[in-house]
Design a protein around this motif. Structure first.
Motif, mmCIF file in Angstrom:
data_model
loop_
_atom_site.group_PDB
_atom_site.id
_atom_site.type_symbol
_atom_site.label_atom_id
_atom_site.label_comp_id
_atom_site.label_asym_id
_atom_site.label_seq_id
_atom_site.Cartn_x
_atom_site.Cartn_y
_atom_site.Cartn_z
ATOM 1 N N ALA A 74 28.070 45.774 33.424
ATOM 2 C CA ALA A 74 27.834 46.161 34.813
ATOM 3 C C ALA A 74 29.167 46.502 35.460
ATOM 4 O O ALA A 74 30.198 45.949 35.112
ATOM 5 N N GLN A 75 29.127 47.399 36.396
ATOM 6 C CA GLN A 75 30.330 47.767 37.112
ATOM 7 C C GLN A 75 30.453 46.870 38.339
ATOM 8 O O GLN A 75 29.509 46.732 39.109
ATOM 9 N N ASN A 76 31.594 46.251 38.504
ATOM 10 C CA ASN A 76 31.842 45.380 39.643
ATOM 11 C C ASN A 76 32.542 46.161 40.741
ATOM 12 O O ASN A 76 33.346 47.042 40.477
ATOM 13 N N VAL A 81 35.397 41.677 42.659
ATOM 14 C CA VAL A 81 36.513 41.240 41.820
ATOM 15 C C VAL A 81 37.515 40.430 42.636
ATOM 16 O O VAL A 81 38.008 39.392 42.186
ATOM 17 N N GLN A 82 37.804 40.864 43.863
ATOM 18 C CA GLN A 82 38.738 40.126 44.713
ATOM 19 C C GLN A 82 38.185 38.751 45.069
ATOM 20 O O GLN A 82 38.907 37.747 45.030
ATOM 21 N N ALA A 83 36.900 38.689 45.396
ATOM 22 C CA ALA A 83 36.290 37.399 45.745
ATOM 23 C C ALA A 83 36.281 36.470 44.535
ATOM 24 O O ALA A 83 36.549 35.273 44.660
ATOM 25 N N ASP A 84 35.981 37.020 43.365
ATOM 26 C CA ASP A 84 35.962 36.209 42.150
ATOM 27 C C ASP A 84 37.352 35.666 41.850
ATOM 28 O O ASP A 84 37.512 34.501 41.475
#
Length: 146
Positions: A74-76, A81-84
């Motif tokens: 899946a494309q994030n 990505v920043q929150a993760d």
């Protein structure tokens, strides 16, 4: 003290005579041509062994003729990505992985940080953080394009 002009020449000839055989070496030992190998297993045995291995091997991502499920990627979004990354650091998992032991799952500190990361990732706070970052990013791009 007067040197003879023949001394360096005699010394060079003497060193060449001594080092010559050592430099010649065994050319067969360093021969880059590969020696032909003879097969010790029959072609049928290799085919049977390969087919047995393919039956138990993990999926390689090639679905043609492979009944196993296809791995999907899946494309994030940038906000996701920043929150993760933020919750990865907040949970302590970043610090636990950057030590000398690395990602040692047998350490209690690593297991505790991994549990905290999983809790934060599945919480509603994570979704709110993603939305907040996405809003800030869209507001930034709107003002930058003016």
């Amino acid at each position: 003290m007067k040197r003879s002009s023949r001394t360096p020449l005699v010394l060079a000839v003497l060193l060449t005579a001594i080092a010559g055989p050592a430099l010649a070496g065994n050319y067969a030992e360093g021969d880059p041509r590969p020696a032909p190998l003879t097969a010790s297993t029959s072609r049928d045995a290799v085919v049977a062994d390969t087919q047995r291995w393919l039956q138990s091997s993990p999926a390689q991502g090639y679905p043609e003729g492979n009944p196993r499920s296809i791995v999907s990627v899946a494309q994030n979004s940038r906000a996701l990505v920043q929150a993760d990354t933020m919750i990865w650091m907040q949970s302590g998992l970043a610090a636990a992985q950057n030590g000398e032991a690395g990602a040692d799952v047998s350490r209690p500190a690593y297991r505790q940080a991994a549990a905290e990361y999983a809790r934060l990732r599945s919480s509603s706070e994570f979704g709110a953080l993603v939305e907040s970052i996405a809003r800030k990013g869209s507001a930034f791009t709107a003002t930058a394009s003016r």
